[in-house]
Motif scaffolding. Structure first.
Motif, PDB file in Angstrom:
ATOM      1  N   GLY A  50       0.812  -1.208   0.000  1.00  0.00           N
ATOM      2  CA  GLY A  50       0.000   0.000   0.000  1.00  0.00           C
ATOM      3  C   GLY A  50       0.846   1.259   0.000  1.00  0.00           C
ATOM      4  O   GLY A  50       2.045   1.217   0.281  1.00  0.00           O
ATOM      5  N   ILE A  51       0.195   2.364  -0.325  1.00  0.00           N
ATOM      6  CA  ILE A  51       0.851   3.678  -0.363  1.00  0.00           C
ATOM      7  C   ILE A  51      -0.126   4.691   0.214  1.00  0.00           C
ATOM      8  O   ILE A  51      -1.316   4.659  -0.101  1.00  0.00           O
ATOM      9  N   SER A  52       0.374   5.573   1.055  1.00  0.00           N
ATOM     10  CA  SER A  52      -0.458   6.650   1.590  1.00  0.00           C
ATOM     11  C   SER A  52       0.383   7.918   1.658  1.00  0.00           C
ATOM     12  O   SER A  52       1.605   7.869   1.579  1.00  0.00           O
ATOM     13  N   ALA A  53      -0.293   9.050   1.802  1.00  0.00           N
ATOM     14  CA  ALA A  53       0.418  10.325   1.871  1.00  0.00           C
ATOM     15  C   ALA A  53      -0.295  11.258   2.830  1.00  0.00           C
ATOM     16  O   ALA A  53      -1.517  11.170   3.009  1.00  0.00           O
ATOM     17  N   ALA A  54       0.474  12.149   3.443  1.00  0.00           N
ATOM     18  CA  ALA A  54      -0.069  13.147   4.366  1.00  0.00           C
ATOM     19  C   ALA A  54       0.888  14.327   4.405  1.00  0.00           C
ATOM     20  O   ALA A  54       2.070  14.203   4.076  1.00  0.00           O
ATOM     21  N   HIS A  55       0.368  15.451   4.831  1.00  0.00           N
ATOM     22  CA  HIS A  55       1.197  16.637   4.999  1.00  0.00           C
ATOM     23  C   HIS A  55       1.609  16.745   6.464  1.00  0.00           C
ATOM     24  O   HIS A  55       0.781  16.586   7.355  1.00  0.00           O
ATOM     25  N   ALA A  56       2.881  16.989   6.703  1.00  0.00           N
ATOM     26  CA  ALA A  56       3.401  17.211   8.058  1.00  0.00           C
ATOM     27  C   ALA A  56       3.808  18.679   8.146  1.00  0.00           C
ATOM     28  O   ALA A  56       4.921  19.056   7.767  1.00  0.00           O
ATOM     29  N   ASP A  62       5.699  16.914   2.777  1.00  0.00           N
ATOM     30  CA  ASP A  62       4.687  15.905   2.494  1.00  0.00           C
ATOM     31  C   ASP A  62       5.363  14.561   2.690  1.00  0.00           C
ATOM     32  O   ASP A  62       6.515  14.355   2.262  1.00  0.00           O
ATOM     33  N   LEU A  63       4.659  13.654   3.343  1.00  0.00           N
ATOM     34  CA  LEU A  63       5.203  12.328   3.629  1.00  0.00           C
ATOM     35  C   LEU A  63       4.458  11.295   2.795  1.00  0.00           C
ATOM     36  O   LEU A  63       3.239  11.186   2.884  1.00  0.00           O
ATOM     37  N   VAL A  64       5.190  10.537   1.999  1.00  0.00           N
ATOM     38  CA  VAL A  64       4.614   9.443   1.224  1.00  0.00           C
ATOM     39  C   VAL A  64       5.114   8.158   1.867  1.00  0.00           C
ATOM     40  O   VAL A  64       6.319   7.919   1.936  1.00  0.00           O
ATOM     41  N   GLY A 129      -5.758  17.865  -2.836  1.00  0.00           N
ATOM     42  CA  GLY A 129      -5.033  18.998  -2.279  1.00  0.00           C
ATOM     43  C   GLY A 129      -5.081  19.099  -0.767  1.00  0.00           C
ATOM     44  O   GLY A 129      -4.145  19.560  -0.143  1.00  0.00           O
ATOM     45  N   ARG A 130      -6.168  18.652  -0.140  1.00  0.00           N
ATOM     46  CA  ARG A 130      -6.258  18.774   1.323  1.00  0.00           C
ATOM     47  C   ARG A 130      -5.397  17.720   2.050  1.00  0.00           C
ATOM     48  O   ARG A 130      -5.065  17.881   3.199  1.00  0.00           O
TER      49      ARG A 130
END
Length: 181
Positions: A50-56, A62-64, A129-130
């Motif tokens: 799996g792959i996920s992303a978020a903004h820190a 941005d963390l992938v 974008g969010r």
């Protein structure tokens, strides 16, 4: 004649003895195994699941996150690349990735497929974008001969050569931190 009976009896006893040793293995009884050299255990290949992303915001990145089973591969790299390097492993065909700049992530000694060849992770993800401020897309660039490649498309142009994405291993994941402005 007595001698023939003796030889015949010995042959019957020998055949029955061999059957007695061979049959229990099929019937679930005790087995006798031949001595074979013990080979070292085959290493388990990490499989991307799996792959996920978020903004820190605090890290201004941005963390992938690339999720693996049973553990993350020990060799992973991430670097900015020009659009001309968005090339599919194995075939050499161009890979279409959205963005103004791109990060190439490579995992060595890994796979993104199961034993039947079916994909175990998304091959093309778009991030709203969010969820992230810079990352817009992650797209497979290959799963070929133990090398898994992904391209990450970014909204912002790449910073100067002194700034590169960072790679962190955390047990079953590899996290790629991509600086934001």
């Amino acid at each position: 004649m007595r001698m023939a009976h003796g030889i015949f009896g010995a042959i019957v006893a020998l055949v029955l003895g061999l059957l007695f040793v061979a049959v229990p293995a099929r019937a679930g009884g005790p087995t006798v195994s031949p001595a074979t050299p013990v080979s070292p255990a085959t290493p388990v290949t990490p499989v991307l699941t799996g792959i996920s992303a978020a903004h820190a915001a605090s890290a201004r990145a941005d963390l992938v996150r690339f999720h693996f089973q049973p553990a993350a591969p020990s060799e992973a790299t991430a670097r900015y690349v020009p659009a001309s390097e968005l090339i599919q492993d194995g075939s050499g065909l161009p890979v279409a990735v959205r963005g103004r700049s791109f990060v190439k992530v490579v995992f060595h000694h890994a796979a993104a497929h199961d034993e039947e060849g079916r994909a175990t992770a998304p091959r093309n993800l778009f991030f709203p974008g969010r969820a992230t401020t810079n990352v817009v897309q992650a797209r497979s660039g290959g799963d070929f001969e133990g090398v898994v490649t992904y391209f990450i498309g970014l909204r912002e142009p790449a910073p100067g050569p002194q700034v590169q994405p960072t790679v962190q291993h955390t047990g079953t994941s590899v996290i790629v931190a991509i600086p934001t402005r």
